[in-house]
Enzyme design. Sequence first.
Site, PDB file in Angstrom:
ATOM      1  N   ALA A 140       0.854  -1.155   0.036  1.00 12.66           N
ATOM      2  CA  ALA A 140       0.105   0.058   0.048  1.00 12.66           C
ATOM      3  C   ALA A 140       0.771   1.335  -0.061  1.00 12.66           C
ATOM      4  CB  ALA A 140      -0.949   0.076   1.157  1.00 12.66           C
ATOM      5  N   CYS A 141       0.375   2.389  -0.912  1.00 10.19           N
ATOM      6  CA  CYS A 141       1.155   3.613  -0.941  1.00 10.19           C
ATOM      7  C   CYS A 141       0.108   4.511  -1.049  1.00 10.19           C
ATOM      8  CB  CYS A 141       2.425   3.651  -1.922  1.00 10.19           C
ATOM      9  SG  CYS A 141       1.707   3.390  -3.531  1.00 10.19           S
ATOM     10  N   ASP A 142       0.355   5.813  -1.448  1.00 11.42           N
ATOM     11  CA  ASP A 142      -0.591   6.845  -1.468  1.00 11.42           C
ATOM     12  C   ASP A 142      -1.682   6.649  -2.548  1.00 11.42           C
ATOM     13  OD1 ASP A 142      -0.045   8.790   0.647  1.00 11.42           O
ATOM     14  OD2 ASP A 142       1.628   9.329  -0.236  1.00 11.42           O
TER      15      ASP A 142
END
Length: 521
Positions: free
Chosen positions: A433-435
């Site tokens: 997960a990232c932005d």
Amino acid sequence: MTTTSAPARGGARVAVQRFGTFLSGMVMPNIAAFIAWGLITALFIDTGWVGQNGPVEAWRWADSRMLGGGETADGTLWVGLVGPIITYLLPSLIAYTGGRMVHGVRGGVVGAVAAMGVIVGANGTIMFLGAMIIGPLAALALKYVEKLWEGKIRAGFEMLVDNFSAGFVGFFAALAAFFWLAPIMKAVTNALGGAVGFLIDNGLLPLASILVEPAKVLFLNNAINHGVFTPLGSQQSLETGRSLLFLVEANPGPGAGLLLAITFFGVGAARATAPGALIIQFLGGIHEVYFPYVLAKPALILALIAGGASGVATNAIFQSGLVAAASPGSIFAVLIQTAPGSHLGVILSVIISAGVTFAVAAVILLAGRKRDLAREEAGQSGFADAIARNEANKGKASAATSVLGGAGTAAAAASTEGAVATDAKEIRSIVFACDAGMGSSAMGASVLRNKIKKAGIEDVTVVNKAIANLDGTADLVITQQQLTDRAKRQNPDAVHISVDNFMNSPKYDEVVEMVRRQHDN
């Protein structure tokens, strides 16, 4: 499980970065829709490849039977797709995505309903900016309204109250957007369009590179590109079939010229890694891979500005441009989105911008070559420090630039990340997960997916998502250290692992071993 909090940082730059990240979070998941619209535009408008006045007379093969009964082969059916998609569909998708980021699917639905108010109220003006504002605001209003009776609804009435509360919020938000926001946003959009038109008419648009190129290196480009160039470029493209605004920031030429110059005239680790970075930047479209080279030698920003300005000037002279945004900024994406009749100008803009950047960068590198060699021999090249500063500018570790650090980066990661704690939870679903849920997390997911495949483990899924889209179904969530707390709030029941970067983390081998032990047992 190891979690390291990011140091607190403030300032205008960080605020703009966060704003840009939020904007890109609304736009990036919908890039496929922009590409589809660009293809339809390139093919079927009057000046398109198969339009009435286009370069290919393939339109004549169509007859009324093929067009669906009664339609003539004058392009009416196909051109009818262009306007509604850009006017209604794309802003609605952006508003839905923004609302979903704030308050889940229901927030997205309310955001899309509210967006129709600003779209219709703007009377034909493309309302990307309005959708970016009203979508999250409507979802935020729903979120706070529902807090008023949270936990106070009698059993059996929850769905009734939820649906009607969302319906009423969407109703009032759409009215507010129609009567109040739409006139304001139409005026703002027209003012921005007029300012850009003034720059184009007076040959001043190349000066935009003075702001754009340094902003890219500081990771401020999302706010500029997605907040200004994409909306205005789409409006121009709808009216004229092309816009050079799509290439002000996305042109891969300046970065390619810089990396070529470093390949030939650089020293040490920078020279050794530049060829690989060139492939990632020019073909893959990941521009951030060249940022550390500029941070290591700031004078190179002059080469990027000169190259960027020359590319913009070339497109202005040839009146060439793209039909839609090229994302990522790969040469392939640029060529696919090039408007009919614009290929010469667009290709020349890439070549000339690369050549100008190469020439200016070569002069800068050669002028300081003796000093750079001396520092390299003394072990003070500063390139590793530049990679660290690049990650500090981004606000998180960069998967793209981590490949430049080689073994040293991996060793540093090993020393700071610690070990993966064992957990009794069975791991079947792993999420990176990232932005935005794209670039860096996709690269990390690919690395771990290959490791799991080589280990012979077949019933474990590895995917990448935006943190806002974590839905609680993941067994293991891997994030960069600065984002772990946000991921925990979004998916509290998962095992969470923090890493320094998504490409070289030694924790991946520990994850594979942990999963293997669970499956063996």
